[in-house]
Design a protein around this motif. Structure first.
Motif, PDB file in Angstrom:
ATOM      1  N   ASP A  86      59.108  39.723 -11.178  1.00 55.87           N
ATOM      2  CA  ASP A  86      60.287  40.750 -11.809  1.00 55.87           C
ATOM      3  C   ASP A  86      60.927  40.190 -13.256  1.00 55.87           C
ATOM      4  O   ASP A  86      61.913  40.201 -13.348  1.00 55.87           O
ATOM      5  N   GLY A  87      60.020  39.983 -13.939  1.00 53.92           N
ATOM      6  CA  GLY A  87      60.276  39.569 -15.490  1.00 53.92           C
ATOM      7  C   GLY A  87      60.793  38.099 -15.738  1.00 53.92           C
ATOM      8  O   GLY A  87      61.401  37.748 -16.807  1.00 53.92           O
ATOM      9  N   VAL A  88      60.829  37.235 -14.771  1.00 52.40           N
ATOM     10  CA  VAL A  88      61.015  35.988 -14.717  1.00 52.40           C
ATOM     11  C   VAL A  88      59.721  35.263 -14.592  1.00 52.40           C
ATOM     12  O   VAL A  88      59.050  35.368 -13.602  1.00 52.40           O
ATOM     13  N   THR A  89      59.694  34.045 -15.558  1.00 53.98           N
ATOM     14  CA  THR A  89      58.489  33.442 -15.418  1.00 53.98           C
ATOM     15  C   THR A  89      58.630  32.025 -14.799  1.00 53.98           C
ATOM     16  O   THR A  89      59.600  31.344 -15.305  1.00 53.98           O
ATOM     17  N   VAL A  90      57.832  31.445 -14.061  1.00 56.65           N
ATOM     18  CA  VAL A  90      58.055  29.959 -13.490  1.00 56.65           C
ATOM     19  C   VAL A  90      57.609  28.957 -14.751  1.00 56.65           C
ATOM     20  O   VAL A  90      56.492  29.148 -15.065  1.00 56.65           O
ATOM     21  N   ARG A  91      58.522  28.334 -15.233  1.00 53.11           N
ATOM     22  CA  ARG A  91      58.254  27.420 -16.236  1.00 53.11           C
ATOM     23  C   ARG A  91      57.839  25.998 -15.701  1.00 53.11           C
ATOM     24  O   ARG A  91      57.047  25.330 -15.989  1.00 53.11           O
ATOM     25  N   ILE A  92      58.586  25.603 -14.937  1.00 54.10           N
ATOM     26  CA  ILE A  92      58.225  24.469 -13.988  1.00 54.10           C
ATOM     27  C   ILE A  92      58.261  24.670 -12.436  1.00 54.10           C
ATOM     28  O   ILE A  92      59.230  24.992 -11.876  1.00 54.10           O
ATOM     29  N   PRO A  93      57.068  24.688 -11.815  1.00 54.73           N
ATOM     30  CA  PRO A  93      56.894  24.734 -10.382  1.00 54.73           C
ATOM     31  C   PRO A  93      57.737  23.710  -9.740  1.00 54.73           C
ATOM     32  O   PRO A  93      58.213  22.861 -10.059  1.00 54.73           O
ATOM     33  N   TRP A  94      57.629  23.810  -7.991  1.00 55.39           N
ATOM     34  CA  TRP A  94      58.521  23.046  -7.633  1.00 55.39           C
ATOM     35  C   TRP A  94      58.067  21.584  -7.794  1.00 55.39           C
ATOM     36  O   TRP A  94      56.986  21.038  -7.869  1.00 55.39           O
ATOM     37  N   THR A  95      59.240  20.677  -8.082  1.00 51.66           N
ATOM     38  CA  THR A  95      58.823  19.369  -8.809  1.00 51.66           C
ATOM     39  C   THR A  95      59.926  18.612  -7.995  1.00 51.66           C
ATOM     40  O   THR A  95      61.141  18.789  -7.900  1.00 51.66           O
ATOM     41  N   PRO A  96      59.509  17.329  -7.365  1.00 47.16           N
ATOM     42  CA  PRO A  96      60.518  16.302  -6.839  1.00 47.16           C
ATOM     43  C   PRO A  96      61.271  15.916  -8.080  1.00 47.16           C
ATOM     44  O   PRO A  96      61.038  15.434  -8.849  1.00 47.16           O
ATOM     45  N   VAL A  97      62.544  15.787  -7.616  1.00 52.42           N
ATOM     46  CA  VAL A  97      63.711  15.409  -8.403  1.00 52.42           C
ATOM     47  C   VAL A  97      63.546  13.845  -7.744  1.00 52.42           C
ATOM     48  O   VAL A  97      63.697  13.023  -8.925  1.00 52.42           O
ATOM     49  N   ARG A  98      63.780  13.525  -6.688  1.00 56.64           N
ATOM     50  CA  ARG A  98      63.886  12.166  -6.388  1.00 56.64           C
ATOM     51  C   ARG A  98      63.789  12.197  -4.614  1.00 56.64           C
ATOM     52  O   ARG A  98      64.508  13.331  -3.954  1.00 56.64           O
ATOM     53  N   ARG A  99      63.475  11.318  -3.979  1.00 59.85           N
ATOM     54  CA  ARG A  99      63.748  11.134  -2.370  1.00 59.85           C
ATOM     55  C   ARG A  99      64.980  10.641  -2.238  1.00 59.85           C
ATOM     56  O   ARG A  99      65.077   9.227  -2.596  1.00 59.85           O
ATOM     57  N   VAL A 100      66.096  11.452  -1.790  1.00 66.83           N
ATOM     58  CA  VAL A 100      67.331  10.998  -1.605  1.00 66.83           C
ATOM     59  C   VAL A 100      67.659  10.099  -0.451  1.00 66.83           C
ATOM     60  O   VAL A 100      68.785   9.387  -0.419  1.00 66.83           O
ATOM     61  N   TYR A 101      66.990  10.455   0.502  1.00 68.63           N
ATOM     62  CA  TYR A 101      67.061   9.528   1.794  1.00 68.63           C
ATOM     63  C   TYR A 101      65.536   9.445   2.237  1.00 68.63           C
ATOM     64  O   TYR A 101      64.696  10.057   1.661  1.00 68.63           O
ATOM     65  N   ASP A 102      65.460   8.563   2.935  1.00 71.80           N
ATOM     66  CA  ASP A 102      63.879   8.343   3.644  1.00 71.80           C
ATOM     67  C   ASP A 102      63.332   9.609   4.188  1.00 71.80           C
ATOM     68  O   ASP A 102      62.155   9.987   4.166  1.00 71.80           O
ATOM     69  N   ASP A 103      64.196  10.463   4.588  1.00 65.12           N
ATOM     70  CA  ASP A 103      63.828  11.895   5.484  1.00 65.12           C
ATOM     71  C   ASP A 103      64.018  13.145   4.850  1.00 65.12           C
ATOM     72  O   ASP A 103      63.890  14.165   5.256  1.00 65.12           O
TER      73      ASP A 103
END
Length: 145
Positions: free
Chosen positions: A36-53
């Protein structure tokens, strides 16, 4: 008020019946997937693991010249969480985006229930950010409580 209106329009468009692809699915694609006219520049990328789970991920989309007016020339950051444990877990998160113009956009905290092995999108008014036209996303982060 304008931000709420934009979010309402985005929610309607991104959940419109008959769409060939969802934002969640587009963000899984590598390369320059457009929806819809919007392009993915960065696909799903981990920020960090905030908890073990729990792992927090983000996706950056860029409004193209043919995007709806509210998305043209802006970047949209969408956060999501993935449960890595064996049971659902409720946790509180706040999300931050730094822009190329030095602005800090922050939303939360919000309690989110993660699901084991599933990508969970949280409420748009907390997990989705819009930059100003011409501005880009410099960094993202998440804080837990």
């Amino acid at each position: 008020m304008v931000a709420r209106s934009i979010l309402a329009v985005m929610l309607v468009i991104w959940s419109w019946p008959g769409r060939t692809q969802s934002v969640e699915r587009a963000c899984e694609q590598s390369g320059r997937t457009t929806i819809d006219g919007v392009t993915v520049r960065i696909p799903w990328t981990p920020v960090r693991r905030v908890y073990d789970d729990v792992e927090v991920r983000y996706c950056v989309l860029r409004g193209d010249d043919d995007a709806p007016a509210y998305a043209r020339g802006v970047e949209i950051v969408q956060f999501a969480l993935v449960g890595l444990g064996e049971r659902p877990a409720w946790r509180r998160y706040a999300f931050d985006v730094q822009t190329s113009r030095g602005r800090r956009l922050r939303q939360g905290p919000l309690s989110v229930r993660t699901q084991p092995g599933r990508l969970v999108m949280c409420r748009l008014e907390v997990c989705q950010f819009f930059t100003e036209p011409g501005e880009t996303v410099s960094s993202v982060s998440v804080e837990t409580f």
